[in-house]
Design an enzyme around this catalytic site. Sequence first.
Site, mmCIF file in Angstrom:
data_model
loop_
_atom_site.group_PDB
_atom_site.id
_atom_site.type_symbol
_atom_site.label_atom_id
_atom_site.label_comp_id
_atom_site.label_asym_id
_atom_site.label_seq_id
_atom_site.Cartn_x
_atom_site.Cartn_y
_atom_site.Cartn_z
ATOM 1 N N GLU A 19 -6.834 -2.298 3.073
ATOM 2 C CA GLU A 19 -6.157 -1.040 3.375
ATOM 3 C C GLU A 19 -6.237 -0.736 4.872
ATOM 4 O O GLU A 19 -5.257 -0.320 5.497
ATOM 5 C CB GLU A 19 -6.797 0.101 2.577
ATOM 6 C CG GLU A 19 -6.182 1.462 2.851
ATOM 7 C CD GLU A 19 -6.943 2.589 2.184
ATOM 8 O OE1 GLU A 19 -6.679 3.758 2.554
ATOM 9 O OE2 GLU A 19 -7.790 2.323 1.306
ATOM 10 N N GLU B 276 -12.158 10.500 -4.923
ATOM 11 C CA GLU B 276 -12.034 10.462 -3.465
ATOM 12 C C GLU B 276 -11.209 11.636 -2.958
ATOM 13 O O GLU B 276 -11.546 12.251 -1.940
ATOM 14 C CB GLU B 276 -11.391 9.143 -3.017
ATOM 15 C CG GLU B 276 -11.268 9.023 -1.503
ATOM 16 C CD GLU B 276 -10.679 7.693 -1.059
ATOM 17 O OE1 GLU B 276 -9.896 7.697 -0.095
ATOM 18 O OE2 GLU B 276 -11.019 6.654 -1.679
ATOM 19 N N LYS C 12 0.845 -1.194 0.000
ATOM 20 C CA LYS C 12 0.000 0.000 0.000
ATOM 21 C C LYS C 12 0.876 1.237 0.000
ATOM 22 O O LYS C 12 1.951 1.245 0.602
ATOM 23 C CB LYS C 12 -0.902 0.016 1.243
ATOM 24 C CG LYS C 12 -1.680 1.314 1.434
ATOM 25 C CD LYS C 12 -2.379 1.385 2.785
ATOM 26 C CE LYS C 12 -2.960 2.772 3.022
ATOM 27 N NZ LYS C 12 -3.643 2.894 4.318
ATOM 28 N N GLU D 45 -8.714 11.885 12.300
ATOM 29 C CA GLU D 45 -7.815 10.806 12.722
ATOM 30 C C GLU D 45 -6.933 11.231 13.886
ATOM 31 O O GLU D 45 -6.089 12.124 13.753
ATOM 32 C CB GLU D 45 -6.942 10.347 11.548
ATOM 33 C CG GLU D 45 -6.129 9.097 11.873
ATOM 34 C CD GLU D 45 -5.892 8.234 10.646
ATOM 35 O OE1 GLU D 45 -5.247 7.188 10.795
ATOM 36 O OE2 GLU D 45 -6.357 8.595 9.561
#
Length: 434
Positions: free
Chosen positions: A281, A419, A192, A237
């Site tokens: 992910e 996105e 990733k 986050e």
Amino acid sequence: MSSLPAPEAPAAATAPAVIVRTVLFDSEESLLAYLPAVAADGEPESVVSWVRRGDGLVGWGTALDFSAAGAGRFREAEAWWRAVASRAVVRDEVGVPGTGLVCFGSFPFADDSADAARLVVPTTIVGRRDGQTWLTTVSLAAHLHPIEPPSPAAEPAPPVGVTFADGSVSPSDYAHAVAEAVRRISSGALDKVVLARDLIATAREPIDPRFVLRRLAERYENTWVFAVSGLLGATPELLVRRDQGLITSRVLAGTIRRTGDDEADLALAASLARSSKDLEEHEYAVRSVADALAPHSSSMNVPEAPFVLHLPNVMHLATDVAAVSADDASSLTLAASLHPSAAVGGTPTAEAVALIGELENMDRGRYAGPVGWMDAHGDGAWGIALRSGAILPDDPTTIRLYAGCGIVAGSDPESEVAESNAKLIPMRDALTSS
């Protein structure tokens, strides 16, 4: 990595002495309402914020500040803060995390960034936690001054005539970078990588950061609304929080855009929770956080499955990791050990960061780096500087906005562009008055 001070760290005797006083403050006003206007010849970076759902900290003025660049930025900042704390004279009448001596900080994502890490100790801080509000003053003078409670400031003016333009990475360039990243992942080079792009917003007059912060707080109550040294944003986050021995971290990875139709969004949330691409992910991101916290923890709880976090514009797969501290590592030490997590770098970390440097074609600055606050005991909270923008230091009419997406083997370039557009919406909307 450890961010504990190196043997050559500055001795405590070389740190400036500060006088700090915290008292209870009777107020029901929004914390952000207290931030004063920036003087015409002042700097927008003089206001700081860390606010979520009405609680948190805001501050203004600069009693002390510190900057450091390069790979040693975390270690140098930690050493400076410990030296400052060792010489501070503190009279704290409240005694909860966030009272007494507090610094706010933000750190560049990359070791080779042209930007620098910043720590700021404001002259005035207003904080709130669990319905209790306090006022902290910080002075370099040798004695305490009488405390004068601040009054709410005048309403900030919205930005005027904002226009948007591609930054260093256009949407088409971003799509090409994503396609190349997918090719590298499919070849087995890595699992990733997170790739980001930027957008330039320019107003006719200097941008008042207070307007942006208020708009973000009104529209995104589930996020931490932050400001440090000209970096503004609303991050969903939480990289790490250390609170009297308890360590927590919120991991987000896997995103889907909302439609605005509640029934359709519920169906999308269910598809997100079943998506093998997004679950893969997310698993990488959770594993990277758990592995980094393990050396500092005596026990840890990692939920088996993520939940779906609903924000006004997008939904994320989210996992809250909790642990019990096993050592005296400060919140900044923990943040340094976590950065860069798979949520903003990739997996494996070294290969992902190298690929970011190769494909991204821009300096992230402090975007996607740790941002937050810490008190003299090491308690504090550090988020990841997402959904954010940096006001240019030499041009207060211009702010560079950032957004990034996690790329795995199943990623589609055009979907990732969409996105990234969705992730730019919070900051775009916060710059408009409508």
